[in-house]
Design a protein around this motif. Structure first.
Motif, short mmCIF file in Angstrom:
data_model
loop_
_atom_site.label_atom_id
_atom_site.label_comp_id
_atom_site.label_asym_id
_atom_site.label_seq_id
_atom_site.Cartn_x
_atom_site.Cartn_y
_atom_site.Cartn_z
N SER A 163 0.85 -1.20 0.00
CA SER A 163 0.00 0.00 0.00
C SER A 163 0.88 1.24 0.00
O SER A 163 2.03 1.21 0.44
N ILE A 164 0.29 2.32 -0.51
CA ILE A 164 0.98 3.60 -0.56
C ILE A 164 -0.08 4.69 -0.46
O ILE A 164 -1.19 4.52 -0.95
N THR A 165 0.26 5.79 0.21
CA THR A 165 -0.63 6.94 0.32
C THR A 165 0.05 8.11 -0.38
O THR A 165 1.21 8.41 -0.11
N VAL A 166 -0.70 8.76 -1.29
CA VAL A 166 -0.16 9.89 -2.05
C VAL A 166 -1.17 11.03 -2.06
O VAL A 166 -2.34 10.84 -1.77
N SER A 167 -0.70 12.20 -2.45
CA SER A 167 -1.58 13.36 -2.59
C SER A 167 -2.24 13.35 -3.96
O SER A 167 -1.68 12.83 -4.93
N LYS A 168 -3.41 13.95 -4.03
CA LYS A 168 -4.12 14.10 -5.30
C LYS A 168 -3.18 14.75 -6.32
O LYS A 168 -2.45 15.68 -6.01
N GLY A 169 -3.18 14.21 -7.56
CA GLY A 169 -2.34 14.74 -8.62
C GLY A 169 -0.99 14.07 -8.73
O GLY A 169 -0.21 14.38 -9.64
N THR A 170 -0.68 13.14 -7.85
CA THR A 170 0.61 12.45 -7.89
C THR A 170 0.69 11.53 -9.11
O THR A 170 -0.26 10.83 -9.43
N LYS A 171 1.85 11.56 -9.76
CA LYS A 171 2.12 10.64 -10.86
C LYS A 171 2.94 9.48 -10.29
O LYS A 171 3.96 9.69 -9.66
N ILE A 172 2.45 8.27 -10.51
CA ILE A 172 3.12 7.07 -10.03
C ILE A 172 3.66 6.31 -11.23
O ILE A 172 2.95 6.10 -12.22
N THR A 173 4.91 5.89 -11.14
CA THR A 173 5.53 5.10 -12.19
C THR A 173 5.65 3.66 -11.71
O THR A 173 6.22 3.41 -10.65
N PHE A 174 5.11 2.75 -12.49
CA PHE A 174 5.16 1.33 -12.18
C PHE A 174 6.31 0.70 -12.96
O PHE A 174 6.45 0.93 -14.16
N SER A 175 7.11 -0.08 -12.27
CA SER A 175 8.20 -0.82 -12.90
C SER A 175 8.41 -2.09 -12.09
O SER A 175 7.75 -2.29 -11.06
N THR A 176 9.30 -2.94 -12.55
CA THR A 176 9.54 -4.19 -11.84
C THR A 176 11.03 -4.45 -11.69
O THR A 176 11.83 -3.96 -12.48
N THR A 177 11.37 -5.20 -10.67
CA THR A 177 12.75 -5.65 -10.49
C THR A 177 12.89 -7.10 -10.95
O THR A 177 13.99 -7.63 -10.97
N ARG A 178 11.79 -7.71 -11.32
CA ARG A 178 11.81 -9.09 -11.81
C ARG A 178 12.16 -9.10 -13.29
O ARG A 178 11.86 -8.16 -14.01
N ASN A 179 12.73 -10.16 -13.75
CA ASN A 179 13.09 -10.28 -15.16
C ASN A 179 11.96 -10.99 -15.92
O ASN A 179 12.21 -11.92 -16.68
N GLU A 180 10.74 -10.54 -15.68
CA GLU A 180 9.55 -11.14 -16.29
C GLU A 180 8.57 -10.02 -16.63
O GLU A 180 8.56 -8.99 -15.97
N PRO A 181 7.74 -10.22 -17.65
CA PRO A 181 6.72 -9.20 -17.97
C PRO A 181 5.77 -8.98 -16.79
O PRO A 181 5.59 -9.86 -15.95
N TYR A 182 5.17 -7.82 -16.76
CA TYR A 182 4.18 -7.49 -15.73
C TYR A 182 3.14 -6.58 -16.35
O TYR A 182 3.33 -6.02 -17.42
N TRP A 183 2.00 -6.43 -15.66
CA TRP A 183 0.87 -5.66 -16.21
C TRP A 183 0.11 -5.05 -15.03
O TRP A 183 -0.83 -5.63 -14.51
N PRO A 184 0.51 -3.87 -14.57
CA PRO A 184 -0.20 -3.25 -13.45
C PRO A 184 -1.57 -2.75 -13.91
O PRO A 184 -1.68 -2.05 -14.92
N ALA A 185 -2.62 -3.15 -13.21
CA ALA A 185 -3.97 -2.78 -13.63
C ALA A 185 -4.93 -2.73 -12.44
O ALA A 185 -4.74 -3.41 -11.44
N SER A 186 -5.99 -1.97 -12.63
CA SER A 186 -7.04 -1.82 -11.65
C SER A 186 -7.74 -3.15 -11.38
O SER A 186 -7.85 -4.00 -12.27
N ASP A 187 -8.22 -3.31 -10.18
CA ASP A 187 -9.09 -4.45 -9.88
C ASP A 187 -10.43 -4.21 -10.57
O ASP A 187 -10.70 -3.09 -11.00
#
Length: 77
Positions: free
Chosen positions: A3-27
């Motif tokens: 979990s993370i708490t941010v202020s309105k308007g924050t830009k979040i960058t998703f990346s991975t440390t794994r050497n495999e594809p990933y797909w960050p998405a909404s539930d």
């Protein structure tokens, strides 16, 4: 992070440390309909990132579409 708490308007960058594809998405998995803007529409290579701005306060639950057991929550104040 789980979990993370941010202020309105924050830009979040998703990346991975794994050497495999990933797909960050909404539930929920697999539809991604809770927050439709939160879905890059494809898996990302390990060297790619995806940035999203969270402009509205709320709770954004998400997961890795490739491995849905990886999940988290973004709290936007």
């Amino acid at each position: 992070p789980l979990s993370i708490t941010v202020s309105k308007g924050t830009k979040i960058t998703f990346s991975t440390t794994r050497n495999e594809p990933y797909w960050p998405a909404s539930d929920p998995h697999p539809q991604h309909t809770l927050h439709p803007f939160f879905d890059p529409q494809r898996d990302l290579a390990p060297n790619e990132s995806c940035s999203l701005s969270f402009n509205d306060p709320g709770i954004y639950e998400y997961h890795d579409h490739v491995r849905s057991y990886f999940h988290g929550i973004i709290y936007v104040e």
